[in-house]
Design a protein around this motif. Sequence first.
Motif: not given
Length: 274
Positions: A145-150, A175-176, A237-240
Motif C-alpha cells: 500500500x504505497x500511497x493515497x489516491x484521489x 504520498x498522495x 492504494x491504502x485509500x481511494x
Amino acid sequence: MSTMDLTVTVGVDGSEASLAAADWAAREALLRDRPLRVLHALPLMPHLLPSWSRPARPSGDLLHEVRHVLAVRHPQLPVRTDEVHDAVTSALVAAGEDAELLVLGARGSGGFPELRVGSTALHIAARAGCPTVLLPVEEPGAHPREHVVVGLDARRPAEAALHFALLAARRYGLPLRVVHAGAGPAVVGAGERRYGEAALLARVLAPWKAAHPGVEVVEDTADGSPGQVLVEASAKARLLVVGRRTADGSGVLGPVAHTVLHHAACPVAVVPEA
C-alpha cells in the motif's frame, strides 16, 4: 456540535464485513484522536422482514462482542455502542450528522451475496452529510500500500475530496497520488494534449501543495475512463478518495463513484462537496 465532539461512526450488523469495518474504523479513530461510535440499527417490525434479512442474534450480544474485541485490540480507544430502532439507511444517514467519518462494510449480512456492494452502502454513500468510507468485501491483495489516491477533475476540482485526501496522506505518512483522467477534446495531438492536461493539474494543485508542504504530491494525468483509471490505481492504494456533488440533492452517485465502489481493491472514501 463542535468539531471536537465529532466521532468516527461505524455501522455493524454482525456480518464479517461489518466487524472488519469496526476494526478499520477503530484504527482510523485513533489516528484522528476521535472516539468511536459503534451503531447497530434494529428494524421497527422485524417479524415483517423476509427471513434472510432478520437479525441473526440479539443486538445486545452483538454490541457486547464488538466492544470486547475492540477493547482487546485497541484498549486506549474510547468506544460507545448504540442501538437504534429505525431503518438502517435512515439511522446511519442521521448518524452522519454527528460524525467526522462514517465507516461501513461494502456489503452486510442481507441482500444478495453475489453483489460486491450492497444497496444500503450505496444509499448511505450517496446521501450522508459527512465523508463515508466503504470497505471492500475481499481482503486487500498482496500489493504494498504505497500511497493515497484521489480522483480529481482539474476543470472542476472537488476541493473537499482533495482536502480529505491530503489529510489522510499526512496521517498515514504516505504520498498522495492525484489522478486526473480523461483528456479533453482531441483538438491537438495526443502529446500536446497530455502536456496541457498536466499543466492544468499543476496549476490547480499549486496552492494545495504550498498549504501542505509535509505531504508528497504525485501528479498523474491519464487518458481513458476515469473510473477504470482509478480502479487500476487502487491496486497499490491504502485509500481511494472520490468526491460527490450534492447541489442537485438527487442522492445519486455519479458513474465514477459507482465504478470504484464496485471494483476498487482498497477502501473507498466518498466525500460530499458543498
